[in-house]
Design an enzyme around this catalytic site. Structure first.
Site, PDB file in Angstrom:
ATOM      1  N   HIS A   1       1.882  39.389 -58.057  1.00  0.00           N
ATOM      2  CA  HIS A   1       1.103  40.291 -58.899  1.00  0.00           C
ATOM      3  C   HIS A   1      -0.105  39.580 -59.508  1.00  0.00           C
ATOM      4  O   HIS A   1      -0.688  40.065 -60.457  1.00  0.00           O
ATOM      5  CB  HIS A   1       1.966  40.871 -60.024  1.00  0.00           C
ATOM      6  CG  HIS A   1       3.060  41.787 -59.570  1.00  0.00           C
ATOM      7  ND1 HIS A   1       4.085  41.371 -58.761  1.00  0.00           N
ATOM      8  CD2 HIS A   1       3.275  43.110 -59.802  1.00  0.00           C
ATOM      9  CE1 HIS A   1       4.903  42.403 -58.530  1.00  0.00           C
ATOM     10  NE2 HIS A   1       4.422  43.459 -59.143  1.00  0.00           N
TER      11      HIS A   1
ATOM     12  N   GLU B   1       1.744  50.272 -48.280  1.00  0.00           N
ATOM     13  CA  GLU B   1       0.321  49.961 -48.352  1.00  0.00           C
ATOM     14  C   GLU B   1      -0.390  50.144 -47.018  1.00  0.00           C
ATOM     15  O   GLU B   1      -1.543  50.571 -46.973  1.00  0.00           O
ATOM     16  CB  GLU B   1       0.112  48.539 -48.879  1.00  0.00           C
ATOM     17  CG  GLU B   1       0.426  48.377 -50.368  1.00  0.00           C
ATOM     18  CD  GLU B   1       1.907  48.311 -50.681  1.00  0.00           C
ATOM     19  OE1 GLU B   1       2.717  48.173 -49.734  1.00  0.00           O
ATOM     20  OE2 GLU B   1       2.278  48.399 -51.859  1.00  0.00           O
TER      21      GLU B   1
END
Lengths: 341, 344
Positions: free
Chosen positions: B146, B77
């Site tokens: 998540h 990321e």
């Protein structure tokens, strides 16, 4: 193929390196005199910085420095008063225009801009729609040190660059020290360049105190990237002859004897001896370059003295291209209370 | 998971045309149009290319607009964000995706120290027209990390703008607006609402995309929400209406900048407010909203602003997430506390 290092290159390297040396020494005294609050000297890294910077073409390429790249910035034509403005605490990043000079703002996060160079470089291939232009790709060169090489972003950047075959040169100045921690406690395996093999990136370790060697190695790396072959790594083995920054005290982690032994011959002296031995220029010409460097440093000192603060309104105006109402409200309140006081 | 769809053709008609789409489909349509209209727009991230994203938001885009403009990155990321910053410096308008909210954390240095500051550091010469899409919030029984709600973290960072759509129309309009902006926008997509359908009209006016919107008008109390909590608050309002309580639901949309005028107008009218969010309570955005209301409406408020939020706990596993996310009962209790509040 790359241009071999010519006698005229040696003289140009010397002219820039002596100017950088004078500026760098002067900057330390400016800090001691209270003219600037802090400075991170690059003493001893002139050959690595100037040698690498001369290999790029800032008309088309883009340079991503850290906070210790005075030599790179000077060789790339950045105004030295605008450069030193960051050390005078006028503006983080410096006052020069990165979009025009193709030298990114000073980056205080170690390895912070290495990925930016990869992104910029990938953008060049997108602009060319994957076809290497006749004049080759524009190339990004990103500077990092042995300390920065420990950051995960350097791994991500090298991996991304190799995957995307981005025209980027990773220029590592392995100067032996990350503040107080020596390379042997920083770089497992002893070489950042050696990591290139794992990514399939060609890499070279070069004597970073030999200006001509740095220039030639970086020219080869840039030519490799320009030709569309992807990234390259140059690890210049150099030595940080001074403190990490003006607030540092190297006596707490290394002795003067060690500095003398590890630092080796001053890169400026080495270049001077080579120029004289090869008769690329005479001593008078080199002395003149030294004097010119001193005069330049004095002119920069006067420029820094004259450099005023930026208007406080810029704190608000430069956050966004389109400021929010809340920011404008805070600015108005600040202005009103400042004027009232 | 529903059948994936190929990207709809861009709607170029000048006549407004309504079509029923899921939020996922509306976001896909918006991206399709952005890529068609802006040659500098790029979509990048993990699995956004061939697969079309784990939520299929980028489905069909690589095939239609080319693998150069819609591309998979390695699984990193910080790399995705750092690369996007460099691409913006090279004149592109990147739309990176971080696959799940919790995986924005590995990119925090690039988001906070780089993306949010590059325009400032460069004195406006290196603008950052980057729209970071983040599937956000909970509600899908997902694994750890998540289901995070990071809006307060992002909103606290100077140099970032933050927005969260609540339904397909908002998703379409706000994403198109965000992608046109010359500044970084964190675009928080409520992943639990990806498959809910709604009518999407592809007309655009500034009023459609700026500030907050009244999702349901009412006069007794204002429920302030964003993202997935908006539709839940509308449900609550319908239930309360059966008891004669007329609730206004304000969809905040922009979490930075927050539309203070819309808050003042709504609460100025209803004189009561409850803020609802999934994120933990302490230092959550509900506190910011409450303070804005107090600054603007102190004299007319009938009760302290109430917060109905997630708790100060790590986001729980799927079995417990219905206990964590504000549910209808908890929101109704919050409303009751405000309505029954007695001074002194």
């Amino acid at each position: 193929m790359v241009d071999p290092v010519a006698p005229s290159d040696l003289v140009e390297l010397y002219r820039l390196m002596t100017a950088v040396r004078q500026l760098d020494l002067a900057a330390i005294s400016w800090q001691r005199q209270g003219l600037v609050p802090a400075y991170a000297p690059e003493l001893g890294q002139e050959a690595a910085q100037v040698g690498s910077a001369l290999a790029v073409d800032v008309c088309r390429d883009f340079v991503f420095p850290t906070y210790r790249e005075l030599g790179v910035a000077r060789a790339c034509g950045v105004d030295m008063v605008e450069y030193m403005s960051t050390h005078k605490a006028i503006w983080h990043g410096g006052l020069w225009n990165p979009a025009e000079t193709h030298v990114a703002p000073i980056q205080a996060v170690v390895a912070g801009s290495v990925l930016h160079a990869v992104g910029w470089a990938h953008g060049q291939t997108l602009d060319a729609h994957g076809e290497v232009p006749e004049a080759g790709y524009n190339v990004a060169i990103t500077y990092l040190g042995d300390g920065a090489s420990s950051q995960g972003d350097v791994h991500e950047a090298m991996n991304f660059a190799a995957i995307f075959k981005a025209p980027v040169v990773f220029f590592v100045q392995n100067n032996g020290w990350a503040i107080s921690v020596p390379t042997e406690k920083q770089v497992a395996g002893g070489s950042v360049a050696a990591r290139g093999a794992g990514y399939g990136i060609p890499a070279i370790q070069v004597d970073g105190n030999e200006a001509a060697a740095v220039l030639e190695a970086t020219r080869r790396a840039v030519a490799h990237a320009r030709a569309g072959h992807g990234p390259a790594i140059v690890e210049a083995m150099t030595y940080r002859r001074g403190p990490h920054a003006t607030s540092d005290d190297p006596g707490r982690y290394r002795t003067l004897d060690e500095e003398r032994a590890d630092g080796g011959t001053d890169p400026l002296v080495r270049l001077r001896e080579r120029i004289l031995a090869e008769a690329a220029a005479d001593a008078a010409a080199l002395d003149a370059a030294d004097a010119s460097g001193k005069a330049e440093a004095e002119a920069v000192r006067e420029g820094i003295m004259a450099l005023g603060s930026r208007p406080g309104a810029e704190m608000f105006d430069l956050v966004f291209q389109e400021p929010t109402d809340e920011l404008l409200r805070q600015k108005a309140n600040w202005q009103e209370e400042t004027d009232h006081a | 998971m529903p059948e994936t769809m190929t990207a709809p053709e861009p709607v170029m008609d000048t006549q407004p045309k309504a079509q029923e789409l899921s939020l996922q489909g509306a976001l896909n349509l918006a991206l399709d149009e952005i890529l068609a209209e802006d040659p500098k727009a790029l979509v990048l991230g993990e699995d956004v290319g061939t697969l079309g994203g784990v939520f299929r938001v980028t489905s069909g885009l690589a095939a239609k607009h080319g693998a150069e403009r819609v591309f998979d990155t390695p699984l990193a990321e910080s790399g995705i964000l750092g690369m996007s910053i460099g691409l913006a410096m090279a004149g592109f308008h990147p739309i990176p995706e971080v696959q799940f909210d919790g995986f924005a954390y590995p990119a925090v240095n690039q988001i906070v120290c780089q993306l949010g500051r590059m325009n400032y550091r460069s004195r406006g010469t290196l603008p950052m027209p980057v729209t970071l899409r983040v599937p956000s919030f909970g509600g899908i029984r997902a694994p750890e990390h998540h289901g995070e709600s990071l809006e307060a973290l992002f909103a606290h960072v100077p140099g970032l703008k933050v927005v969260s759509p609540s339904d397909p129309q908002q998703g379409y309009s706000l994403l198109k607006a965000a992608a046109r902006m010359p500044d970084p926008v964190i675009f928080m997509e409520p992943k639990s609402r990806y498959w809910q359908k709604g009518l999407v009209t592809s007309t655009e006016s500034p009023a459609d995309v700026s500030g907050a919107r009244i999702a349901r008008p009412g006069k007794h109390l204002t429920l302030v929400a964003w993202g997935a909590m908006v539709s839940r608050c509308i449900q609550v309002a319908e239930l309360a209406a059966e008891d004669g309580i007329d609730i206004e639901v304000l969809d905040l949309r922009w979490l930075k900048p927050i539309d203070a005028e819309a808050l003042a107008t709504s609460v100025g009218k209803t004189r009561r407010a409850v803020v609802v969010h999934e994120a933990p309570r302490t230092s959550g955005l509900g506190a910011e909203v409450a303070q804005i209301i107090i600054e603007r409406c102190f004299g007319t408020l009938k009760a302290p602003v109430e917060r109905v939020t997630g708790f100060d706990v790590p986001y729980p596993s799927g079995d417990l997430e219905d206990e964590y996310i504000p549910n209808i009962d908890r929101i109704l209790f919050g409303i009751q506390r405000v309505l029954e509040y007695k001074r002194g």
